[in-house]
Design an enzyme around this catalytic site. Structure first.
Site, PDB file in Angstrom:
ATOM      1  CB  CYS A 113      -0.946   0.035   1.203  1.00  0.00           C
ATOM      2  SG  CYS A 113      -1.700  -1.557   1.575  1.00  0.00           S
ATOM      3  CB  ALA A 115       0.278   4.939  -4.017  1.00  0.00           C
ATOM      4  N   PRO A 116       1.330   7.383  -1.995  1.00  0.00           N
ATOM      5  CG  PRO A 116       1.381   9.717  -1.617  1.00  0.00           C
ATOM      6  CD  PRO A 116       0.931   8.420  -1.013  1.00  0.00           C
ATOM      7  N   GLY A 117       4.135   7.060  -2.135  1.00  0.00           N
ATOM      8  CA  GLY A 117       5.576   6.856  -2.141  1.00  0.00           C
ATOM      9  C   GLY A 117       6.370   7.577  -1.074  1.00  0.00           C
ATOM     10  NE  ARG A 142      -3.251   6.487  -2.277  1.00  0.00           N
ATOM     11  CZ  ARG A 142      -2.914   7.260  -1.253  1.00  0.00           C
ATOM     12  NH1 ARG A 142      -3.386   8.493  -1.173  1.00  0.00           N
ATOM     13  NH2 ARG A 142      -2.126   6.817  -0.294  1.00  0.00           N
ATOM     14  CG  ASP A 181       0.787   3.424   6.096  1.00  0.00           C
ATOM     15  OD1 ASP A 181       0.698   4.358   5.264  1.00  0.00           O
ATOM     16  OD2 ASP A 181       0.346   3.523   7.257  1.00  0.00           O
ATOM     17  CB  CYS A 234      -3.575   7.634   9.633  1.00  0.00           C
ATOM     18  SG  CYS A 234      -4.501   7.257   8.141  1.00  0.00           S
TER      19      CYS A 234
END
Lengths: 279, 146
Positions: A113, A115-117, A142, A181, A234
């Site tokens: 997961c 993206a965006p790096g 993304r 993440d 998050c």
């Protein structure tokens, strides 16, 4: 401000004065953090260069390349330094969880997961652009941002696949380290995105938790013996965090090394959770 | 692909480019990769691998950066002009601090010697062929990573 079901849960789990302090903090302006990209520039060179343009920074404790932007005379993302990839704007919580992964330059690391790096590029920085990072995501928009970001930041040890992380085993690889993440309800991001206060609901939390369990299951199977996984969200919901850590320990046989919550009013970050696990 | 790239690079910038030993070609793109990545094989074709050096015969910022000291055609821009250049504006003559070579293609740099993009000179106009600010332009994201 917070929905009643969440107020009740937070009070029970974190104490009587949690909600009041949390809500009070998220009404303040959200802080801006940056990570110096040491693949391209030395910390002092960047900071001094930006200070000459009127920016003021405060170092993040424990991170010699992480700073809070205290004064921003104009948008820091319109500077040449930003376009040249000398730094990345990233919340402190994201930097701390990648630090826990502690990737080494000889390792094969998975960023699920991705993206965006942002975290991918941080991993690359800690690996000094050596070794291999496999970065997975399945969201086209993304991924576009990811390709731009990794290019801008000068990352040469990452390979990006457009694959859903649930199919990670199809790569036929075993990893020394995994960063999961996970997609989540994002209930912890309300400081940055106030609209989440109205949008997040228990149904979404429970649905996310089920997906996260499945991701944990898939990732644990591609982690080498003695390998390390950092699971992060998050979110500040029990179902997505503590319950999933218990699942990882009891059902997947992972050893829990450390868990941590970060909150706006105690840590000056978005609400965030991470768990460090070993196989 | 590398032969075409080298020929065009030499024509535009005055010297054949140094290409890193650890590189890979995916489709029409050339990537610089880590040594360890070079030794890996994958079951599926990745979207991208490492750092983009060139798309077809068109060099990216990284390839120009690696060959900075060899470039014959270079335009150095003053601070204001450099900023405007990264906003995809064309170059005004008064913004040019130094010009080396005869073009028509030039590497654009700021006064610190950092690569900002590529300028094309035609009909008395220094136009903005590509620049590092493309990151911010959504319509460019489908076209090119520089």
């Amino acid at each position: 401000m917070l929905k009643r079901e969440f107020r009740k849960s937070y009070t029970e789990r974190f104490g009587e004065d949690f909600v009041e302090k949390f809500v009070s903090k998220i009404n303040e302006p959200y802080p801006q953090y940056l990570r110096v990209n040491t693949l391209k520039i030395k910390v002092d060179d960047l900071i001094q260069g930006l200070e000459k343009k009127g920016f003021i920074f405060k170092k993040i404790e424990g991170l010699n390349y992480g700073f809070r932007v205290v004064n921003e005379p104009f948008s820091i993302s319109s500077t040449e330094e930003y376009l040249l990839g000398y730094f990345y704007l990233q919340d402190k919580s994201s930097m701390l969880c990648v630090e826990e992964l502690n990737p080494k330059s000889s390792e094969l690391v998975l960023d699920c997961c991705s993206a965006p790096g942002g975290k991918t590029s941080h991993i690359a920085q800690l690996m000094n652009n050596e070794g291999v990072i496999i970065a997975l995501d399945d969201k086209s928009e993304r991924l576009k941002s990811q390709l731009f970001n990794l290019q801008r930041l000068g990352v040469k040890n990452a390979t990006t696949f457009k694959i859903n992380a649930l199919r990670v085993n199809s790569l036929g690889l075993l990893f020394d380290k995994i960063l999961l993440d996970a997609p989540c309800s994002a209930s912890g991001t309300v400081w940055r995105k106030k609209k989440r206060l109205k949008m997040v609901n228990k149904h979404e939390v429970l649905k996310s938790a089920e997906l996260q369990k499945e991701l944990l299951r898939k990732c644990s199977k591609v982690l080498k013996p003695d390998g390390l996984m950092v699971y992060s969200t998050c979110s500040i919901e029990k179902e997505e965090n503590e319950d999933n850590v218990i699942f990882a320990a009891e059902e997947l046989g992972l050893k829990i090394v450390k868990t941590k919550y970060l909150f706006p009013h105690t840590d000056n970050t978005i609400g965030f959770f991470y768990a460090v696990m070993k196989k | 692909m590398i032969n075409n790239l080298s020929a065009k690079f030499e024509k535009d910038f005055g010297a054949a480019p140094i290409i890193p030993e650890n590189h890979v070609i995916l489709g029409k793109s050339l990537f610089e990769i880590s040594r360890e990545l070079k030794n890996m094989e994958f079951r599926f074709k990745p979207l991208a691998e490492g750092l983009l050096l060139a798309r077809g015969a068109n060099p990216c910022a990284r390839l120009l950066e690696l060959n900075k000291t060899k470039l014959r055609n270079v335009i150095v821009l003053n601070e204001k002009s450099a900023f405007l250049f990264t906003c995809s504006r064309k170059v005004m003559k008064k913004g040019i601090v130094k010009k080396k070579g005869n073009g028509p293609v030039y590497a654009a740099m700021n006064e610190k010697g950092e690569i900002l993009g590529i300028i094309e000179y035609r009909d008395n106009i220094y136009s903005n062929k590509v620049n590092i600010g493309y990151y911010f332009e959504e319509n460019k994201m489908d076209e090119v990573i520089f």
